[in-house]
Motif scaffolding. Structure first.
Motif, PDB file in Angstrom:
ATOM      1  N   ALA A 263       0.823  -1.215   0.000  1.00 44.06           N
ATOM      2  CA  ALA A 263       0.000   0.000   0.000  1.00 44.06           C
ATOM      3  C   ALA A 263       0.854   1.260   0.000  1.00 44.06           C
ATOM      4  N   TYR A 264       2.072   1.167   0.523  1.00 44.71           N
ATOM      5  CA  TYR A 264       2.970   2.321   0.609  1.00 44.71           C
ATOM      6  C   TYR A 264       3.647   2.631  -0.729  1.00 44.71           C
ATOM      7  N   ILE A 265       3.657   1.684  -1.649  1.00 44.15           N
ATOM      8  CA  ILE A 265       4.439   1.859  -2.874  1.00 44.15           C
ATOM      9  C   ILE A 265       3.995   3.102  -3.647  1.00 44.15           C
ATOM     10  N   GLY A 266       2.692   3.226  -3.879  1.00 42.68           N
ATOM     11  CA  GLY A 266       2.190   4.366  -4.646  1.00 42.68           C
ATOM     12  C   GLY A 266       2.509   5.705  -4.002  1.00 42.68           C
ATOM     13  N   PRO A 267       2.146   5.914  -2.714  1.00 43.56           N
ATOM     14  CA  PRO A 267       2.484   7.186  -2.070  1.00 43.56           C
ATOM     15  C   PRO A 267       3.984   7.460  -2.025  1.00 43.56           C
ATOM     16  N   ARG A 268       4.783   6.388  -1.813  1.00 44.68           N
ATOM     17  CA  ARG A 268       6.224   6.593  -1.748  1.00 44.68           C
ATOM     18  C   ARG A 268       6.777   7.056  -3.087  1.00 44.68           C
ATOM     19  N   LEU A 269       6.322   6.451  -4.180  1.00 44.06           N
ATOM     20  CA  LEU A 269       6.763   6.867  -5.514  1.00 44.06           C
ATOM     21  C   LEU A 269       6.331   8.308  -5.802  1.00 44.06           C
ATOM     22  N   LEU A 270       5.147   8.668  -5.334  1.00 44.88           N
ATOM     23  CA  LEU A 270       4.663  10.034  -5.525  1.00 44.88           C
ATOM     24  C   LEU A 270       5.556  11.033  -4.790  1.00 44.88           C
ATOM     25  N   VAL A 271       5.891  10.722  -3.547  1.00 51.73           N
ATOM     26  CA  VAL A 271       6.761  11.626  -2.768  1.00 51.73           C
ATOM     27  C   VAL A 271       8.140  11.714  -3.396  1.00 51.73           C
ATOM     28  N   GLN A 272       8.688  10.570  -3.843  1.00 53.46           N
ATOM     29  CA  GLN A 272       9.990  10.588  -4.510  1.00 53.46           C
ATOM     30  C   GLN A 272       9.941  11.434  -5.780  1.00 53.46           C
ATOM     31  N   GLY A 273       8.831  11.341  -6.516  1.00 55.53           N
ATOM     32  CA  GLY A 273       8.684  12.144  -7.722  1.00 55.53           C
ATOM     33  C   GLY A 273       8.665  13.629  -7.408  1.00 55.53           C
ATOM     34  N   VAL A 274       7.943  14.011  -6.355  1.00 57.51           N
ATOM     35  CA  VAL A 274       7.894  15.429  -5.958  1.00 57.51           C
ATOM     36  C   VAL A 274       9.275  15.894  -5.511  1.00 57.51           C
ATOM     37  N   LEU A 275       9.994  15.034  -4.778  1.00 60.40           N
ATOM     38  CA  LEU A 275      11.337  15.395  -4.326  1.00 60.40           C
ATOM     39  C   LEU A 275      12.277  15.582  -5.509  1.00 60.40           C
ATOM     40  N   MET A 276      12.195  14.693  -6.506  1.00 58.68           N
ATOM     41  CA  MET A 276      13.011  14.843  -7.708  1.00 58.68           C
ATOM     42  C   MET A 276      12.654  16.121  -8.463  1.00 58.68           C
ATOM     43  N   LEU A 277      11.358  16.432  -8.514  1.00 55.61           N
ATOM     44  CA  LEU A 277      10.931  17.663  -9.180  1.00 55.61           C
ATOM     45  C   LEU A 277      11.493  18.886  -8.477  1.00 55.61           C
ATOM     46  N   LEU A 278      11.404  18.908  -7.155  1.00 55.08           N
ATOM     47  CA  LEU A 278      11.922  20.051  -6.397  1.00 55.08           C
ATOM     48  C   LEU A 278      13.438  20.142  -6.538  1.00 55.08           C
ATOM     49  N   ASP A 279      14.100  18.984  -6.569  1.00 50.00           N
ATOM     50  CA  ASP A 279      15.547  18.954  -6.806  1.00 50.00           C
ATOM     51  C   ASP A 279      15.890  19.591  -8.152  1.00 50.00           C
ATOM     52  N   THR A 280      15.152  19.167  -9.187  1.00 50.46           N
ATOM     53  CA  THR A 280      15.418  19.661 -10.535  1.00 50.46           C
ATOM     54  C   THR A 280      15.185  21.164 -10.635  1.00 50.46           C
ATOM     55  N   LEU A 281      14.113  21.643 -10.011  1.00 51.91           N
ATOM     56  CA  LEU A 281      13.771  23.058 -10.095  1.00 51.91           C
ATOM     57  C   LEU A 281      14.765  23.953  -9.360  1.00 51.91           C
ATOM     58  N   THR A 282      15.383  23.431  -8.308  1.00 52.20           N
ATOM     59  CA  THR A 282      16.259  24.271  -7.478  1.00 52.20           C
ATOM     60  C   THR A 282      17.741  24.064  -7.741  1.00 52.20           C
ATOM     61  N   LEU A 283      18.103  23.014  -8.488  1.00 48.90           N
ATOM     62  CA  LEU A 283      19.521  22.683  -8.608  1.00 48.90           C
ATOM     63  C   LEU A 283      20.311  23.768  -9.336  1.00 48.90           C
ATOM     64  N   ARG A 284      19.742  24.350 -10.388  1.00 44.67           N
ATOM     65  CA  ARG A 284      20.465  25.393 -11.119  1.00 44.67           C
ATOM     66  C   ARG A 284      20.753  26.584 -10.200  1.00 44.67           C
ATOM     67  N   SER A 285      19.739  26.996  -9.433  1.00 46.76           N
ATOM     68  CA  SER A 285      19.927  28.106  -8.508  1.00 46.76           C
ATOM     69  C   SER A 285      20.949  27.755  -7.434  1.00 46.76           C
ATOM     70  N   THR A 286      20.894  26.503  -6.956  1.00 48.36           N
ATOM     71  CA  THR A 286      21.832  26.069  -5.921  1.00 48.36           C
ATOM     72  C   THR A 286      23.262  26.056  -6.450  1.00 48.36           C
ATOM     73  N   GLN A 287      23.442  25.588  -7.683  1.00 44.46           N
ATOM     74  CA  GLN A 287      24.784  25.554  -8.249  1.00 44.46           C
ATOM     75  C   GLN A 287      25.303  26.966  -8.508  1.00 44.46           C
ATOM     76  N   ARG A 288      24.431  27.860  -8.946  1.00 46.31           N
ATOM     77  CA  ARG A 288      24.847  29.250  -9.113  1.00 46.31           C
ATOM     78  C   ARG A 288      25.321  29.817  -7.777  1.00 46.31           C
ATOM     79  N   SER A 289      24.591  29.498  -6.719  1.00 46.80           N
ATOM     80  CA  SER A 289      24.979  30.017  -5.404  1.00 46.80           C
ATOM     81  C   SER A 289      26.336  29.473  -4.970  1.00 46.80           C
ATOM     82  N   GLU A 290      26.667  28.234  -5.384  1.00 47.83           N
ATOM     83  CA  GLU A 290      27.986  27.681  -5.051  1.00 47.83           C
ATOM     84  C   GLU A 290      29.095  28.450  -5.778  1.00 47.83           C
ATOM     85  N   TYR A 291      28.878  28.743  -7.046  1.00 49.49           N
ATOM     86  CA  TYR A 291      29.856  29.546  -7.781  1.00 49.49           C
ATOM     87  C   TYR A 291      30.027  30.919  -7.134  1.00 49.49           C
TER      88      TYR A 291
END
Length: 433
Positions: A263-291
């Motif tokens: 029963a946890y598989i579906g919700p877990r995949l959904l949360v992982q998908g949202v986490l990957m989306l948030l990662d993708t959306l913020t990574l460029r800004s995060t890398q710019r901040s590192e530079y």
């Protein structure tokens, strides 16, 4: 008896190109002419899909950002929020909105169904909403790991931090945590408190100039718009991590627990998908901040110090191995030592080893880093790209200076914490701290 800071210089011929090789016996033998054996271990495999995605995006965004930022001198760039950053904030607010809906629905069920069956799902939703609530960082306690210093405890250290912060275009910190991690970081605790964490294995392996560059880099995150460290996005990432924890499959499940896991598989995949989306959306800004944080490091300590700091980060594994070896040695002979003295000289031994690492090993690590796309973690641009950018824009003289007297005063203020952490490391082992 040879110490860990001594090696034997061995001469041989490269089996690939027959070039003469001279290598320190403590480190990997390799050929600078043809790169034979430059990376005998090869890259470590990514741990999970999220880590693999982060590595791929780190390389891609790091190279694209380098092309757009290399022509600007340190200090000329300013972080800017793009459409991806705005969308990331929207996703983060939706994440917090889900928690709010759970809690609100739970309150409605309890109030409207008081004394009835609705109270059961209402209480469950209230507990779930409370468990998933956004959590602010808290200031660690001394007994958690190492020591926490306030301004009266280390006035010279905080004065140096304030000076570096002014160069970086921000204010200083409210507390400094000293621990046994081979790392350094900044984070916000509460609503506005700022905490700088200094891992002694890294701090003690750096020169005074490298330390100023390190402070400049960390404090630079506050002045360049690093969105992941902000209140909204930072708590959203922590909430998603907590959701994944709650949805983790139960190990060695019974028959009923197997159904729960399914029963946890579906919700877990959904949360992982949202986490990957948030990662993708913020990574460029995060890398710019590192530079941009690297630029702050160069302004504070000089380009040479900032580049030298990156070289030190390439040999973090050597720092960890040396510390573990020294700790194991002290544990074996601890029974014959007076209690409380087992940590004496630990940091001096580590610093001496790092100072003895030959330039050939740093060059090998730089080439390995370029081959692997090495980065401090998966959110950072590859280290060789960060290093290249600083060198491409030309040398910058550091503004902040730490002379021998100032460095000695800071070392005196950290003496208590250094002793405490050293004793903890020897007592508990490197992995136990």
């Amino acid at each position: 008896m040879r110490t860990i800071t001594e090696g034997v210089l061995e001469s041989s011929r490269c089996p690939e190109c027959d070039t003469g090789i001279q290598a320190d016996s403590r480190f990997t033998k390799w050929c600078p002419a043809c790169d034979w054996n430059v990376d005998p271990g090869g890259p470590e495999p990514a741990k999970g899909r999220l880590e693999a995605l982060r590595r791929t995006l780190a390389r891609r965004h790091g190279e694209k950002l380098l092309a757009t930022m290399s022509t600007d001198a340190p200090g000329e760039q300013r972080a800017r929020r793009d459409a991806y950053g705005v969308l990331a904030y929207v996703v983060a607010l939706l994440i917090h909105g889900v928690t709010a809906v759970l809690a609100t629905t739970g309150i409605w069920c309890v109030v409207s169904g008081w004394g009835g069956l609705l109270m059961v799902p209402g209480l469950f939703l209230l507990l779930l909403g409370w468990g998933l609530r956004p959590r602010l960082n808290r200031l660690p306690k001394d007994e958690d790991n190492g020591a926490v210093l306030r301004r009266p405890d280390a006035p010279e250290l905080f004065a140096l931090i304030d000076e570096v912060a002014e160069v970086s275009g921000t204010r200083g910190v409210d507390a400094v945590a000293v621990n046994a991690d081979t790392n350094a970081s900044v984070q916000t605790y509460g609503l506005r408190g700022r905490l700088l964490t200094l891992g002694l294995p890294l701090w003690e392996s750096l020169t005074p100039e490298h330390r100023i560059a390190l402070l400049g880099h960390e404090l630079g995150h506050y002045s360049n718009g690093d969105t992941r460290r902000g209140l909204v996005l930072g708590t959203a990432f922590r909430s998603l991590g907590l959701w994944l924890f709650y949805l983790s499959p139960i190990p060695n499940p019974t028959a009923v627990q197997m159904i729960t896991n399914l029963a946890y598989i579906g919700p877990r995949l959904l949360v992982q998908g949202v986490l990957m989306l948030l990662d993708t959306l913020t990574l460029r800004s995060t890398q710019r901040s590192e530079y941009l944080a690297d630029s702050a490091a160069a302004r504070a300590g000089s380009t040479e110090a900032a580049v030298g700091l990156m070289d030190r980060l390439l040999v973090v594994d050597s720092i960890d191995i040396t510390l573990r070896r020294e700790v194991n040695s002290r544990q074996l002979r601890r029974s014959g030592q007076p209690r409380g003295t087992e940590g004496e000289g630990l940091w001096e031994e580590l610093a001496a080893h790092i100072a003895s690492i030959p330039e050939s090993e740093y060059e090998r690590q730089r080439r390995v880093g370029a081959l692997r796309g090495h980065s401090v973690d998966a959110t950072h641009p590859p280290t060789h790209l960060r290093r290249r950018r600083l060198l491409d824009v030309g040398p910058v003289a550091g503004v902040v200076v730490a002379d021998e007297e100032r460095s000695a005063r800071i070392a005196g203020e950290l003496a208590g914490a250094r002793g405490t952490v050293a004793r903890e490391v020897v007592r508990d082992g490197v992995d136990g701290v």
